[in-house]
Design an enzyme around this catalytic site. Structure first.
Site, PDB file in Angstrom:
ATOM      1  N   LEU A 187      -0.132   8.898   2.359  1.00 33.52           N
ATOM      2  CA  LEU A 187      -0.037   7.619   3.066  1.00 33.52           C
ATOM      3  C   LEU A 187      -0.914   7.616   4.315  1.00 33.52           C
ATOM      4  O   LEU A 187      -1.280   8.675   4.832  1.00 33.52           O
ATOM      5  CB  LEU A 187       1.428   7.356   3.417  1.00 33.52           C
ATOM      6  CG  LEU A 187       2.376   7.372   2.201  1.00 33.52           C
ATOM      7  CD1 LEU A 187       3.816   7.553   2.623  1.00 33.52           C
ATOM      8  CD2 LEU A 187       2.201   6.099   1.381  1.00 33.52           C
ATOM      9  N   PRO A 188      -1.251   6.428   4.827  1.00 34.18           N
ATOM     10  CA  PRO A 188      -2.231   6.337   5.915  1.00 34.18           C
ATOM     11  C   PRO A 188      -1.772   6.859   7.280  1.00 34.18           C
ATOM     12  O   PRO A 188      -2.593   7.377   8.044  1.00 34.18           O
ATOM     13  CB  PRO A 188      -2.541   4.835   5.997  1.00 34.18           C
ATOM     14  CG  PRO A 188      -2.111   4.270   4.695  1.00 34.18           C
ATOM     15  CD  PRO A 188      -0.948   5.099   4.268  1.00 34.18           C
ATOM     16  N   ASN A 210       3.868   4.499   8.119  1.00 33.88           N
ATOM     17  CA  ASN A 210       3.953   4.354   6.665  1.00 33.88           C
ATOM     18  C   ASN A 210       4.859   5.419   6.062  1.00 33.88           C
ATOM     19  O   ASN A 210       5.649   5.143   5.156  1.00 33.88           O
ATOM     20  CB  ASN A 210       2.563   4.453   6.034  1.00 33.88           C
ATOM     21  CG  ASN A 210       1.617   3.393   6.511  1.00 33.88           C
ATOM     22  OD1 ASN A 210       0.589   3.693   7.122  1.00 33.88           O
ATOM     23  ND2 ASN A 210       1.931   2.137   6.263  1.00 33.88           N
ATOM     24  N   THR A 229      -1.702  12.628   6.750  1.00 30.84           N
ATOM     25  CA  THR A 229      -1.981  13.255   8.041  1.00 30.84           C
ATOM     26  C   THR A 229      -1.240  12.462   9.101  1.00 30.84           C
ATOM     27  O   THR A 229      -1.587  11.314   9.388  1.00 30.84           O
ATOM     28  CB  THR A 229      -3.491  13.279   8.341  1.00 30.84           C
ATOM     29  OG1 THR A 229      -4.147  14.017   7.309  1.00 30.84           O
ATOM     30  CG2 THR A 229      -3.765  13.943   9.679  1.00 30.84           C
ATOM     31  N   LYS A 287      -4.229  20.588  10.193  1.00 31.07           N
ATOM     32  CA  LYS A 287      -5.083  19.458   9.795  1.00 31.07           C
ATOM     33  C   LYS A 287      -5.624  18.711  11.003  1.00 31.07           C
ATOM     34  O   LYS A 287      -6.802  18.318  11.044  1.00 31.07           O
ATOM     35  CB  LYS A 287      -4.265  18.512   8.902  1.00 31.07           C
ATOM     36  CG  LYS A 287      -4.983  17.210   8.529  1.00 31.07           C
ATOM     37  CD  LYS A 287      -6.255  17.465   7.736  1.00 31.07           C
ATOM     38  CE  LYS A 287      -7.061  16.188   7.518  1.00 31.07           C
ATOM     39  NZ  LYS A 287      -6.414  15.245   6.617  1.00 31.07           N
ATOM     40  N   LYS A 294      -7.404   7.370  14.055  1.00 32.41           N
ATOM     41  CA  LYS A 294      -5.966   7.665  14.033  1.00 32.41           C
ATOM     42  C   LYS A 294      -5.707   9.164  14.191  1.00 32.41           C
ATOM     43  O   LYS A 294      -4.862   9.592  14.981  1.00 32.41           O
ATOM     44  CB  LYS A 294      -5.368   7.148  12.732  1.00 32.41           C
ATOM     45  CG  LYS A 294      -3.870   7.361  12.571  1.00 32.41           C
ATOM     46  CD  LYS A 294      -3.516   8.611  11.786  1.00 32.41           C
ATOM     47  CE  LYS A 294      -3.977   8.517  10.353  1.00 32.41           C
ATOM     48  NZ  LYS A 294      -3.543   9.712   9.552  1.00 32.41           N
TER      49      LYS A 294
END
Length: 344
Positions: free
Chosen positions: A116-117, A121, A147, A222, A297
């Site tokens: 998911l973004p 979300n 992420t 990440k 983001k």
């Protein structure tokens, strides 16, 4: 017509189509099995056959769709959903079952992946009115490859634990190309005892699966990686712009960089200059790939965690501002390597 085939090892026979026959005589001293060859041998152990139970997949965007396809290619039935139903059609056409909500996925699968973004979300998909945790079965393995903020991963793990499920964070590196070729790198955080179960699925989609530690450590790895990626891409874009203005052919400059100490992933694998490399977003007007909005983001996550841990990240902070400005200047939906175009 068929010819009987005899075996003294029942495990080597295919499922069904077999009968046991006792034969006696001076040259026969054991029980034989006769099987019809019309039933193909699977070659799978009983454990691996059992593991081919349905896998849920939620989030079929640029990354999620090829990841889910690779699960199908490896023989896993996939039950999928996405907030945009049109995103499900291609996967449905190649055999996936499509349902209407994350809760429905949770009803039908006890291993679920999400891609998911952003943090909001993930919170909605897991804990919302039609979320996974509304219908999740005890013992379900939940793997989130989004992420997001490590703190949100820890919150989801606690919420899942209350429902008797196990949550692991497993964000990825490698981009759309690696997702399509099942060459992603997964950074996994969670209960170590569940790592092998997660690894079984993740190796269908990636070349590297690395256990990082407790829940949230996959996200930490990440975020650090993407901060370095952003800084490296800006540096590559600046270098290529300067070289071109000094009269260097961009292909020649790239060749020199890639055999010199300036070499990096942004120069040798994902070059931001149109015409230098095939099969990358810069060769397609910066369409596809990893969007500028998503990079902004991720850099915001790096900035937030750096603030919380009192860690100085001057270049990371500057990269964050550059990509935020890009989002307001028409680059939001272009690949993040369009920073080359922005800096021209």
């Amino acid at each position: 017509m068929f010819s009987p085939r005899c075996c003294d090892d029942a495990a080597s026979l295919p499922e069904g189509g077999a009968v046991s026959v006792n034969l006696a005589g001076p040259w026969l001293s054991q029980q034989y099995l006769i099987a019809w060859p019309d039933y193909p041998k699977t070659g799978l152990s009983s454990r691996s056959m059992a593991s081919k139970t349905p896998v849920g997949f939620i989030g079929l965007g640029n990354m999620g769709s090829p990841m889910a396809k690779n699960l199908l290619k490896n023989g896993y039935p996939v039950i999928a959903t996405d907030v945009f139903p049109e995103s499900c059609k291609e996967l449905q056409d190649i055999g996936a079952q499509v349902v209407d909500s994350p809760a429905e996925v949770a009803e039908k699968a006890d291993r679920i992946l999400t891609m998911l973004p952003s943090s909001p979300n993930v919170i909605e998909v897991y804990t919302g009115p039609n979320g996974i945790l509304k219908k999740v079965k005890k013992g379900t393995l939940l793997i989130d490859s989004s992420t997001i903020d490590p703190a949100v991963s820890r919150e989801m793990a606690l919420a899942a634990e209350k429902m008797g499920a196990v949550f692991m964070d497993a964000p990825v590196s490698g981009g759309v190309g690696a997702a399509s070729m099942a060459k992603l790198t997964f950074m996994v955080g969670g209960v170590e005892e569940e790592y092998k179960a997660a690894q079984e699925l993740l190796t269908c989609m990636g070349a590297n699966v690395i256990y990082c530690g407790q829940v949230g450590t996959g996200q930490a790895a990440k975020i650090c990686n993407n901060m370095l990626l952003a800084i490296g891409m800006i540096g590559t874009a600046e270098t290529m712009n300067l070289g071109i203005r000094l009269g260097l052919d961009p292909k020649l400059l790239t060749k020199i960089l890639n055999m010199s100490s300036g070499r990096c992933w942004s120069s040798d694998t994902y070059n931001p200059v149109p015409g230098v490399m095939e099969g990358v977003p810069s060769a397609n007007n910066y369409q596809g790939g990893f969007g500028t909005t998503l990079m902004a983001k991720d850099l915001g996550l790096a900035q937030s965690t750096a603030t919380n841990t009192k860690t100085p990240i001057p270049l990371g902070s500057l990269a964050h501002q550059i990509f935020r400005v890009m989002c307001s200047r028409g680059y939001a939906n272009k690949d993040f390597s369009s920073v080359f175009q922005f800096l021209r």
